[in-house]
Design a protein around this motif. Sequence first.
Motif, mmCIF file in Angstrom:
data_model
loop_
_atom_site.group_PDB
_atom_site.id
_atom_site.type_symbol
_atom_site.label_atom_id
_atom_site.label_comp_id
_atom_site.label_asym_id
_atom_site.label_seq_id
_atom_site.Cartn_x
_atom_site.Cartn_y
_atom_site.Cartn_z
ATOM 1 N N GLU A 14 -3.035 5.911 -21.112
ATOM 2 C CA GLU A 14 -2.631 6.166 -19.732
ATOM 3 C C GLU A 14 -1.274 5.525 -19.444
ATOM 4 O OE1 GLU A 14 -6.908 6.735 -17.453
ATOM 5 O OE2 GLU A 14 -5.805 4.860 -17.191
ATOM 6 N N VAL A 15 -0.604 6.022 -18.393
ATOM 7 C CA VAL A 15 0.732 5.533 -18.032
ATOM 8 C C VAL A 15 0.748 5.195 -16.547
ATOM 9 C CG1 VAL A 15 3.196 6.073 -17.909
ATOM 10 C CG2 VAL A 15 1.821 6.956 -19.811
ATOM 11 N N VAL A 16 1.270 4.018 -16.219
ATOM 12 C CA VAL A 16 1.410 3.605 -14.827
ATOM 13 C C VAL A 16 2.864 3.219 -14.577
ATOM 14 C CG1 VAL A 16 0.841 1.179 -15.296
ATOM 15 C CG2 VAL A 16 0.481 2.118 -13.004
ATOM 16 N N GLU A 17 3.367 3.574 -13.385
ATOM 17 C CA GLU A 17 4.733 3.205 -12.998
ATOM 18 C C GLU A 17 4.664 2.085 -11.967
ATOM 19 O OE1 GLU A 17 8.568 5.778 -12.163
ATOM 20 O OE2 GLU A 17 7.278 5.775 -10.387
ATOM 21 N N ILE A 18 5.413 1.034 -12.221
ATOM 22 C CA ILE A 18 5.469 -0.115 -11.314
ATOM 23 C C ILE A 18 6.812 -0.099 -10.588
ATOM 24 C CG2 ILE A 18 5.395 -2.623 -11.123
ATOM 25 C CD1 ILE A 18 2.759 -1.426 -12.024
ATOM 26 N N THR A 19 6.763 -0.203 -9.261
ATOM 27 C CA THR A 19 7.973 -0.315 -8.446
ATOM 28 C C THR A 19 8.014 -1.702 -7.830
ATOM 29 O OG1 THR A 19 7.964 2.045 -7.897
ATOM 30 C CG2 THR A 19 9.258 0.597 -6.477
ATOM 31 N N VAL A 20 9.122 -2.399 -8.030
ATOM 32 C CA VAL A 20 9.365 -3.690 -7.382
ATOM 33 C C VAL A 20 10.423 -3.462 -6.316
ATOM 34 C CG1 VAL A 20 10.211 -6.046 -7.693
ATOM 35 C CG2 VAL A 20 8.749 -4.999 -9.442
ATOM 36 N N GLY A 21 10.109 -3.807 -5.070
ATOM 37 C CA GLY A 21 11.021 -3.528 -3.965
ATOM 38 C C GLY A 21 11.511 -4.783 -3.272
ATOM 39 N N PHE A 22 12.792 -4.745 -2.874
ATOM 40 C CA PHE A 22 13.402 -5.862 -2.150
ATOM 41 C C PHE A 22 13.795 -5.445 -0.734
ATOM 42 C CE2 PHE A 22 14.411 -6.177 -6.689
ATOM 43 C CZ PHE A 22 13.761 -7.360 -6.993
ATOM 44 N N ALA A 26 0.823 -1.207 0.000
ATOM 45 C CA ALA A 26 0.000 0.000 0.000
ATOM 46 C C ALA A 26 0.855 1.253 0.000
ATOM 47 C CB ALA A 26 -0.924 0.000 1.215
ATOM 48 N N SER A 27 2.181 1.071 0.103
ATOM 49 C CA SER A 27 3.100 2.203 0.192
ATOM 50 C C SER A 27 4.199 2.066 -0.849
ATOM 51 C CB SER A 27 3.724 2.253 1.592
ATOM 52 O OG SER A 27 4.895 3.044 1.604
ATOM 53 N N PRO A 28 4.648 3.178 -1.436
ATOM 54 C CA PRO A 28 5.745 3.112 -2.406
ATOM 55 C C PRO A 28 7.089 2.783 -1.776
ATOM 56 C CG PRO A 28 5.154 5.393 -1.978
ATOM 57 C CD PRO A 28 4.128 4.555 -1.291
ATOM 58 N N THR A 29 7.144 2.703 -0.443
ATOM 59 C CA THR A 29 8.388 2.334 0.240
ATOM 60 C C THR A 29 8.272 0.986 0.938
ATOM 61 O OG1 THR A 29 7.744 3.533 2.248
ATOM 62 C CG2 THR A 29 8.987 4.753 0.590
ATOM 63 N N GLY A 30 7.207 0.238 0.681
ATOM 64 C CA GLY A 30 7.069 -1.099 1.256
ATOM 65 C C GLY A 30 6.993 -1.114 2.766
ATOM 66 N N ILE A 31 6.269 -0.165 3.342
ATOM 67 C CA ILE A 31 6.192 -0.064 4.804
ATOM 68 C C ILE A 31 5.668 -1.368 5.408
ATOM 69 C CG2 ILE A 31 5.058 1.114 6.726
ATOM 70 C CD1 ILE A 31 4.996 3.624 4.973
ATOM 71 N N GLY A 32 6.460 -1.949 6.298
ATOM 72 C CA GLY A 32 6.038 -3.140 7.024
ATOM 73 C C GLY A 32 6.073 -4.434 6.236
ATOM 74 N N GLU A 33 6.471 -4.408 4.970
ATOM 75 C CA GLU A 33 6.496 -5.635 4.175
ATOM 76 C C GLU A 33 7.692 -6.500 4.580
ATOM 77 O OE1 GLU A 33 4.100 -6.499 2.382
ATOM 78 O OE2 GLU A 33 3.035 -4.623 2.027
ATOM 79 N N THR A 34 7.468 -7.802 4.662
ATOM 80 C CA THR A 34 8.544 -8.727 5.031
ATOM 81 C C THR A 34 8.970 -9.611 3.865
ATOM 82 O OG1 THR A 34 6.908 -10.325 5.822
ATOM 83 C CG2 THR A 34 7.816 -8.777 7.440
ATOM 84 N N SER A 35 8.389 -9.392 2.703
ATOM 85 C CA SER A 35 8.757 -10.142 1.498
ATOM 86 C C SER A 35 8.787 -9.168 0.325
ATOM 87 C CB SER A 35 7.750 -11.271 1.242
ATOM 88 O OG SER A 35 6.454 -10.740 1.036
ATOM 89 N N PRO A 36 9.392 -9.545 -0.790
ATOM 90 C CA PRO A 36 9.434 -8.640 -1.944
ATOM 91 C C PRO A 36 8.034 -8.158 -2.325
ATOM 92 C CG PRO A 36 10.890 -10.494 -2.299
ATOM 93 C CD PRO A 36 10.124 -10.800 -1.055
ATOM 94 N N TRP A 37 7.934 -6.910 -2.731
ATOM 95 C CA TRP A 37 6.636 -6.289 -2.936
ATOM 96 C C TRP A 37 6.622 -5.490 -4.236
ATOM 97 C CZ3 TRP A 37 7.502 -1.065 -3.245
ATOM 98 C CH2 TRP A 37 8.654 -0.578 -2.614
ATOM 99 N N TRP A 38 5.413 -5.058 -4.627
ATOM 100 C CA TRP A 38 5.271 -4.171 -5.779
ATOM 101 C C TRP A 38 4.250 -3.097 -5.449
ATOM 102 C CZ3 TRP A 38 0.779 -3.558 -8.890
ATOM 103 C CH2 TRP A 38 -0.271 -4.451 -8.616
ATOM 104 N N TYR A 39 4.380 -1.985 -6.164
ATOM 105 C CA TYR A 39 3.493 -0.841 -5.951
ATOM 106 C C TYR A 39 3.244 -0.183 -7.302
ATOM 107 C CZ TYR A 39 1.826 3.707 -4.266
ATOM 108 O OH TYR A 39 1.088 4.841 -4.046
ATOM 109 N N SER A 40 2.015 0.256 -7.531
ATOM 110 C CA SER A 40 1.676 0.921 -8.796
ATOM 111 C C SER A 40 1.250 2.354 -8.536
ATOM 112 C CB SER A 40 0.554 0.169 -9.523
ATOM 113 O OG SER A 40 -0.602 0.071 -8.709
ATOM 114 N N GLU A 41 1.714 3.241 -9.394
ATOM 115 C CA GLU A 41 1.357 4.662 -9.287
ATOM 116 C C GLU A 41 1.040 5.193 -10.677
ATOM 117 O OE1 GLU A 41 3.242 8.958 -7.804
ATOM 118 O OE2 GLU A 41 4.368 7.101 -7.540
ATOM 119 N N TRP A 42 -0.183 5.713 -10.837
ATOM 120 C CA TRP A 42 -0.590 6.251 -12.135
ATOM 121 C C TRP A 42 0.109 7.583 -12.389
ATOM 122 C CZ3 TRP A 42 -2.791 1.902 -11.364
ATOM 123 C CH2 TRP A 42 -3.533 1.278 -12.364
#
Length: 283
Positions: free
Chosen positions: A155-163, A127-143
């Motif tokens: 339309e354009v969406v940016e996907i962030t994959v975080g480790f 739910a956060s672009p910084t992976g707040i509280g996530e304990t496994s790899p995550w993704w976030y989408s931002e239009w």
Amino acid sequence: MKSILNGRNPLFGVGLYNQRGITGLETAIVLIAFVVVAAVFAFAVITTGLFSSEKAAESASAGLGEASTTLTPKGAVVARANPALSSLSTVQFKMTNSGSAPVGLDPLSTLLTYTDTGNLVTLTRSASPTGIGETSPWWYSEWKLGTGNSLDSGEVVEITVGFFSTTDSGTTTSEGAVFSSTDTTLTVADGSVFAANDIIYLENEQMTITGIALNDLTVTRGDNGTTASAHADGLSIYDLDANQSISVPTNEPFKVELIPAQGAPFTVTRTSPVEITQIMDLG
């Protein structure tokens, strides 16, 4: 002569008046029957042809519809290393919809996977672009252009994959005013929870603490490719976790695959073994 006139043939002895021919009415009936049968066959052939053409048109339209939902890349794929340059921190890429039909990207029905030589994981939607509280790899989408849970045409969406993940430090900003984008001294409610060289997040901006004087933190702004921006007072401050959810060497080939609710998957693949130093455009 009399026999002939009386209807008898003296040679064959058969009366001409006993021979019946096909009348004009009977001929007309036969011809009408042929015309009706031919018309029925013609109608059947035409109907079959129209039905086949309609099915072919439906198949062609379905093919066009499927093709029109294709996701296409928009701009570069950018990878970031962690501060120690020992592992990837994030991978970011943008997508656009070059077709006419919307592509569903609802977080509940969109699947993202990450694969490299040592890992195969399904990414968790953060739910956060910084992976707040996530304990496994995550993704976030931002239009970046458009809104909603579906990617419409253009339309354009940016996907962030975080480790990595972040945790709430338990304190907030205490500037008494807006923390400007150029200010390098951040006043917090409790400075004792931090240490020099800690990496913190304030909204989407990453900062590094270079000095502490009671509740005043000296910070570098916009670290690791994030943007220095103004922040309202009273915001929660998050610490970057020292341990990443998985370790991804900075020269590791990898693949990120996004599978939408409908339409073809979108894949980002890195095959180059060149080591990533802090921020790198993967093309």
